[in-house]
Motif scaffolding. Sequence first.
Motif, short mmCIF file in Angstrom:
data_model
loop_
_atom_site.label_atom_id
_atom_site.label_comp_id
_atom_site.label_asym_id
_atom_site.label_seq_id
_atom_site.Cartn_x
_atom_site.Cartn_y
_atom_site.Cartn_z
N VAL A 53 -19.21 76.66 138.03
CA VAL A 53 -20.45 76.63 137.23
C VAL A 53 -20.21 75.82 135.96
O VAL A 53 -21.06 75.02 135.55
CB VAL A 53 -20.95 78.06 136.92
N PHE A 54 -19.06 76.00 135.35
CA PHE A 54 -18.73 75.22 134.15
C PHE A 54 -18.79 73.73 134.45
O PHE A 54 -19.36 72.95 133.69
CB PHE A 54 -17.35 75.63 133.63
N GLU A 102 -20.45 72.26 136.82
CA GLU A 102 -21.85 71.88 137.07
C GLU A 102 -22.61 71.70 135.76
O GLU A 102 -23.35 70.74 135.58
CB GLU A 102 -22.54 72.95 137.92
N LEU A 103 -22.40 72.65 134.85
CA LEU A 103 -23.09 72.56 133.55
C LEU A 103 -22.60 71.34 132.79
O LEU A 103 -23.37 70.64 132.14
CB LEU A 103 -22.85 73.83 132.73
N THR A 104 -21.31 71.07 132.87
CA THR A 104 -20.71 69.92 132.19
C THR A 104 -21.28 68.62 132.73
O THR A 104 -21.60 67.70 131.98
CB THR A 104 -19.18 69.91 132.41
N LYS A 105 -21.39 68.59 134.05
CA LYS A 105 -21.85 67.36 134.72
C LYS A 105 -23.21 66.92 134.17
O LYS A 105 -23.41 65.77 133.82
CB LYS A 105 -21.96 67.64 136.22
N ASN A 106 -24.10 67.89 134.03
CA ASN A 106 -25.43 67.56 133.51
C ASN A 106 -25.37 67.08 132.08
O ASN A 106 -26.05 66.14 131.69
CB ASN A 106 -26.34 68.79 133.56
N HIS A 107 -24.52 67.73 131.28
CA HIS A 107 -24.39 67.34 129.89
C HIS A 107 -23.86 65.93 129.77
O HIS A 107 -24.40 65.12 129.04
CB HIS A 107 -23.42 68.30 129.18
N THR A 145 -23.97 63.56 131.92
CA THR A 145 -24.98 62.61 132.40
C THR A 145 -25.97 62.29 131.27
O THR A 145 -26.29 61.14 131.04
CB THR A 145 -25.76 63.20 133.60
N ASN A 146 -26.37 63.34 130.57
CA ASN A 146 -27.32 63.11 129.49
C ASN A 146 -26.70 62.28 128.37
O ASN A 146 -27.34 61.41 127.80
CB ASN A 146 -27.81 64.45 128.92
N GLU A 147 -25.45 62.57 128.07
CA GLU A 147 -24.76 61.80 127.04
C GLU A 147 -24.74 60.33 127.44
O GLU A 147 -24.99 59.44 126.65
CB GLU A 147 -23.31 62.29 126.86
N LYS A 198 -26.79 58.82 129.40
CA LYS A 198 -28.14 58.25 129.29
C LYS A 198 -28.43 57.87 127.85
O LYS A 198 -28.99 56.84 127.57
CB LYS A 198 -29.18 59.27 129.76
N PHE A 199 -28.00 58.73 126.93
CA PHE A 199 -28.19 58.46 125.51
C PHE A 199 -27.55 57.13 125.13
O PHE A 199 -28.17 56.27 124.51
CB PHE A 199 -27.53 59.57 124.66
#
Lengths: 518, 84
Positions: free
Chosen positions: B64-65, B67-72, B74-76, B78-79
């Motif tokens: 889960v960690f 998975e949560l990291t992966k999304n973060h 990805t957003n970084e 994108k930024f």
Amino acid sequence: MNQIDASLIDWSRAQFALTAMYHWLFVPLTLGLGLIMAIMETLYYRTKDVKWKSTAKFWMKIFGINFAVGVASGIILEFEFGTNWSNYSWFVGDIFGAPLAIEGIFAFFMEATFIAVMYFGWEKVSKGFHLASTWLTVGGATLSALWILVANAWMQYPAGMNFNPDVVRNEMTDFWAVALSPVAINKFLHTVISSWLLGGAVVIGISSWYLLKKRDITFALDSIKVATIVGFVGVVISAITGDGSAHQIAQKQPMKLAAMEGLYEGGDGIGLVAAGILTPGKQYDDSKDPFIFDIQIPKMLSFLAVRDLDGYVPGINNIVRGGYITPEGEKALSIEEKMTKGKKAFDALNQYREAKKNKDDIQLAEAKKLLDENFAYFGYGYFQSPADAIPNVPLVFYSFRVMVILGGFFLLLFIVVWYFSHKKKFEQSKWLQYVCLWSIPLAYITSQAGWIVAEVGRQPWAIQDILPVQAAVSNIEAGSVKLTFFIFVVLFTVLLIAELSILTKQIKIGPEKGDEKE
Amino acid sequence: MKRIASFSDFITMYVEGFKNLTWGKPLWIIIIVKLFIMFAILRVFFFPNLLNRFDTSEEKSEHVFRELTKNHITNEKKFSNESD
């Protein structure tokens, strides 16, 4: 797959919404009709008049059909938690699990035990025991709803928990803070009591059909007498608890309230939009007027939200910009500040796990401190822009108005039906019987619209401020979610057709006549 | 008709109740078919609990960690792409 596919989020949400909305076709009727049939049996117990026994038995049959087709459909939601929302399921830990376990073990068990006595025990147990079983069945159903609503309320207002970075999940620190949070209590009362409205509407609707067919007249008129009072009480208390809900939303979920009102620029002494048409395509950062047309009740939103006619209510833009004073007396952070804090919380979580691996106690303590300071904004770290924090305004705005307007319609309907019934004019008033009959679907629309306000208004959050849906969703193929969505469409449609055909058959048969000879 | 006086009478009430079902019979068929579809088909083939493939809590939390990291992350990314 490095990036969550937007269609995966949309399909996962659509699938969950479909299942929840299907499940919610049955629950409110169980709660509302349950109360009505229990009152009818109580009238039989007290008056010894067998017409009430026959009346109660007929509505118990309708209750049973609704219960049987709806039973266990909620379990599908739990399947979806495990497959489609596995990150969420782990992250919420025992906070979500505990109320659901209590619901499964205690409340549903109670409901299932006494429902058998209710159906099979008419001549086998004393009248008092049978009546108690009926009330316990209704009580069990209501308790089931309580625990599900406690779990839902926690998602709207996370309380009584602490995030444990060792296991990346929230742990319950105070059961009573979860179970008795003001949001949970209000949500429970509003949801259960509004179900009385639906129960009342269904009973007067079906009873009106008998009157239109000129059959089972006494049964229909007696049913209407009870259902009208239950429905009326349901609407009035729903209005009071709905006001309580809106007041809490103003404090805990101001973005949801702003979406409910289509309010972009807030201020002091804000009016309530009684009716309005939103400007299509309006964005939070453009200069378009939010409304093509609107009628406002001056200062009413301020009064409802903060109990002060000149009180301050933030709009979407105010929440994005921050800087206003919150009901707690603090200066509100802007969404960008919250995003920064969310990223800090996330970095701290990373550092914590790294420090733990390296057995670095000093870094561990520092990271934990930083995480605790910023965890309240953890979810904002997932946003790319402030726009991500804004729900679907038109859907929330119009659903809210549908719920409130139909709630007002039912208040009027129950009063009119009660008046005509009291003056013994209802039997002759065909127009009113048609209105009652065609109001049955309106009661379901009212109930579903309320849930749309609650759940779409909460978006983008799975757990308010802590976990957005894009982080809560499992990283699986969108195609598989799409497939199961359409499987559910077929399954639910077939079940609904089965229910409606059994229901209409039993309604056409009508109440049993044998009991009247007792 | 005999009233319930013991636990066995209580059980008999259930047994007789189910034997003498009239309008309830199709409902029980619906319930059984529905539960079969839910637990024997949907649960088994379409809705596995994704975290059950891990044996320990540590493995689950690590997954889960990630998975949560992966999304973060990805957003970084994108930024930074947007600012480029």
